[in-house]
Write a protein that holds these residues in place. Structure first.
Motif, PDB file in Angstrom:
ATOM      1  N   TRP A  33       0.452 -14.111  32.263  1.00  0.00           N
ATOM      2  CA  TRP A  33       1.426 -13.591  33.221  1.00  0.00           C
ATOM      3  C   TRP A  33       2.837 -14.139  33.109  1.00  0.00           C
ATOM      4  O   TRP A  33       3.736 -13.453  33.647  1.00  0.00           O
ATOM      5  CB  TRP A  33       1.133 -13.788  34.668  1.00  0.00           C
ATOM      6  N   ARG A  34       3.072 -14.928  32.002  1.00  0.00           N
ATOM      7  CA  ARG A  34       4.412 -15.396  31.556  1.00  0.00           C
ATOM      8  C   ARG A  34       4.932 -14.929  30.297  1.00  0.00           C
ATOM      9  O   ARG A  34       6.129 -14.284  30.020  1.00  0.00           O
ATOM     10  CB  ARG A  34       4.371 -16.937  31.828  1.00  0.00           C
ATOM     11  N   TYR A  37       6.257 -11.194  29.329  1.00  0.00           N
ATOM     12  CA  TYR A  37       7.372 -10.863  30.247  1.00  0.00           C
ATOM     13  C   TYR A  37       8.654 -11.604  29.824  1.00  0.00           C
ATOM     14  O   TYR A  37       9.568 -11.033  29.372  1.00  0.00           O
ATOM     15  CB  TYR A  37       7.061 -11.486  31.728  1.00  0.00           C
ATOM     16  N   LEU A  38       8.176 -12.979  29.367  1.00  0.00           N
ATOM     17  CA  LEU A  38       9.602 -13.653  28.899  1.00  0.00           C
ATOM     18  C   LEU A  38      10.048 -13.077  27.378  1.00  0.00           C
ATOM     19  O   LEU A  38      11.282 -12.920  27.300  1.00  0.00           O
ATOM     20  CB  LEU A  38       8.994 -15.153  28.638  1.00  0.00           C
ATOM     21  N   HIS A 231       8.603 -23.001  28.034  1.00  0.00           N
ATOM     22  CA  HIS A 231       7.243 -22.234  28.216  1.00  0.00           C
ATOM     23  C   HIS A 231       6.595 -23.012  26.865  1.00  0.00           C
ATOM     24  O   HIS A 231       5.063 -23.086  26.972  1.00  0.00           O
ATOM     25  CB  HIS A 231       7.450 -20.699  27.682  1.00  0.00           C
ATOM     26  N   SER A 291       6.518 -10.947  36.098  1.00  0.00           N
ATOM     27  CA  SER A 291       5.759 -12.039  35.974  1.00  0.00           C
ATOM     28  C   SER A 291       5.124 -12.640  37.006  1.00  0.00           C
ATOM     29  O   SER A 291       5.634 -12.094  38.101  1.00  0.00           O
ATOM     30  CB  SER A 291       6.619 -13.170  35.165  1.00  0.00           C
ATOM     31  N   GLY A 292       4.276 -13.516  36.536  1.00  0.00           N
ATOM     32  CA  GLY A 292       3.619 -14.143  37.778  1.00  0.00           C
ATOM     33  C   GLY A 292       2.575 -13.288  38.681  1.00  0.00           C
ATOM     34  O   GLY A 292       2.186 -12.398  38.168  1.00  0.00           O
ATOM     35  N   LEU A 295       2.934  -9.402  39.044  1.00  0.00           N
ATOM     36  CA  LEU A 295       2.638  -8.481  37.935  1.00  0.00           C
ATOM     37  C   LEU A 295       0.926  -8.183  37.728  1.00  0.00           C
ATOM     38  O   LEU A 295       0.512  -7.349  37.745  1.00  0.00           O
ATOM     39  CB  LEU A 295       2.833  -9.266  36.328  1.00  0.00           C
TER      40      LEU A 295
END
Ligand code: PHE
Length: 464
Positions: A33-34, A37-38, A231, A291-292, A295
């Motif tokens: 989930w991160r 997106y990042l 991250h 994100s998170g 999402l």
């Protein structure tokens, strides 16, 4: 060196299983989930390259340092710091790094268990085919109904933590290792299957490839540097004694540096596969990548619902998420259990039930903060923290503050307080060692400081 001899069922059977276990600990919700997106929001391939550099300067050196400490002292995280500090003639106060690690494990596991519970709940929701007929608002409502119902959340949270406890109670060989043998191939297989599906059915696979790999250097900013560092640090689960505890069960002959590099590579492969499974689905439904939880539990189910065979693949996706959460949750439970076994001379079953019940209670507090305790804002008097619930507080405290502090202490301890000679005895004195030692002394601490200051910035953003 005071190496205790452990019965063979308290050791990993072999090196590859150990690497797989640490990879399982590392690959978690953050990968799904991160990471996608990042990367897609910060310059695609340019960010990806930056992230690889960050893995090399912050993630791998710390991971290797943890494995090395664990393998050397073969104890729990608290005793390992104490033991190595004594060996090196340093103050026992370094044990505090171990305490911080145990606290982070409990706090993170509590919220991981709540979210793991959501994932299991969504396996059934997705399987029912309900998302095919919903619009955005209705999908959000489905999620809200779940999180606002304390009874249902309690049931899923209890199931998630109970399975985690059953695995950890069975010990290294028959619990952790067996779980890794089953869960990791499933995780990998499901990711491959989902990626194959999005390649064949979404029509947006090449867009996802571009988003992950096409470099856009203009989109890179200084903020991207701290995001990538943060991250790289979080995704390898370093700084809290997880890899240290796993390292205590590894055979002397397993090469530490090479293992750390392999784990970072495997974690990145899993994150890229997750990106290729998630992004095309989002693009096909014109939903903006986020994100998170928003999402995963709102946009994605809806997007899957609109795709051919989306019910099937949506269900598999949530199953994948549950496995990813479980392999990390097992790793989070092990350090406090190992500590209790060692400190109180308890058997594993008892130690696991004590820690498990404690974490379950923390999880209950966390899950109630979505419903009956939604109004409880422990920092409500501080401007900027007015909306921070107990669940948020656990996460901010554990992941943004205590975890980087633990990482900084680890880098300073191994880089500056353990003698080079004894490190050479542990790791061999080759070129890899010299690069690692240099990074750990001069580069990693600065990198972790940036992560910490960034967390402080995050706190400041909340204030003003
Ligand atoms: N590495 C995990 C992830 O990427 C998070 C995690 C951190 C898990 C620390 C365990 C310990 O999601």
């Amino acid at each position: 060196m005071a190496v205790q001899h452990r019965p063979s069922d308290s050791l990993w059977s072999n090196g590859p299983i150990f690497i797989l276990a640490v990879t399982g600990a590392a690959a978690g919700l953050g990968n799904v989930w991160r990471f996608p997106y990042l990367v897609s929001a910060n310059g695609g391939g340019a960010f990806f390259l930056l992230y690889l550099v960050c893995l090399a300067v912050i993630g791998v050196p710390l991971l290797a340092a943890e494995i090395m400490l664990g393998r050397r002292a073969r104890g729990s995280v608290v005793r390992t710091y104490g033991h190595v500090a004594a060996q090196e003639g340093r103050w026992p106060i370094w044990r505090i790094a171990g305490w911080i690690g145990l606290l982070v494990c409990c706090l993170l596991l509590a919220s991981y268990s709540v979210v793991g519970g959501w994932s299991i709940a969504y396996v059934f929701r997705a399987a029912s085919g309900m998302f095919g007929d919903l619009d955005t608002l209705q999908a959000a409502e489905v999620f809200q109904q779940l999180v606002r119902d304390p009874e249902r959340l309690l049931a899923w949270h209890t199931l998630f933590i109970a399975v985690t406890m059953m695995i950890v109670a069975r010990g290294v060989r028959w619990g952790l290792e067996e779980a890794v043998r089953w869960f990791m191939p499933m995780l990998f297989g499901l990711l491959l299957l989902l990626t194959g599906y999005t390649a064949a059915a979404s029509g947006h696979f090449s867009e996802a490839l571009d988003a992950l790999f096409l470099p856009d250097f203009d989109a890179l900013s200084w903020r991207a540097v701290s995001l990538a560092l943060g991250h790289a640090f979080y995704t390898l689960s370093v700084g809290m004694g997880v890899a240290l505890t796993y390292g205590a069960y590894v055979d002397e002959r397993v090469p530490v540096l090479r293992s750390a590099v392999l784990v970072a590579v495997a974690d990145t492969v899993l994150a890229v596969l997750a990106g290729l499974a998630v992004l095309p689905v989002l693009y096909s439904s014109q939903l903006a990548p986020a994100s998170g939880p928003a999402l995963i539990f709102q946009s994605l189910p809806l997007a899957f619902g609109q795709m051919p065979n989306g019910t099937w693949f949506g269900t598999l996706f949530f199953l994948l998420l549950a496995f990813a959460a479980w392999t990390s949750a097992i790793a989070l439970l092990e350090p406090p259990v190992a500590y209790l076994v060692e400190k109180r001379k308890l058997d594993r079953a008892h130690a696991t039930s004590y820690v498990g019940v404690f974490v379950w209670l923390l999880g209950v507090v966390a899950l109630l903060s979505f419903s009956v305790w939604a109004h409880v804002r422990p920092l409500g008097t501080i401007p900027g923290f007015r909306r921070t619930t107990l669940f948020d507080l656990f996460n901010v405290l554990a992941a943004n503050i205590l975890l980087p502090i633990g990482g900084l202490l680890l880098a300073l301890f191994v880089g500056w307080r353990v003698s080079r000679r004894s490190l050479e005895l542990d790791l061999g004195a080759g070129r890899g060692f010299r690069v690692w030692h240099f990074l750990l002394r001069y580069v990693t601490p600065v990198a972790v400081l940036i992560v910490l200051i960034d967390a402080a910035g995050f706190v400041r953003d909340l204030f003003f």
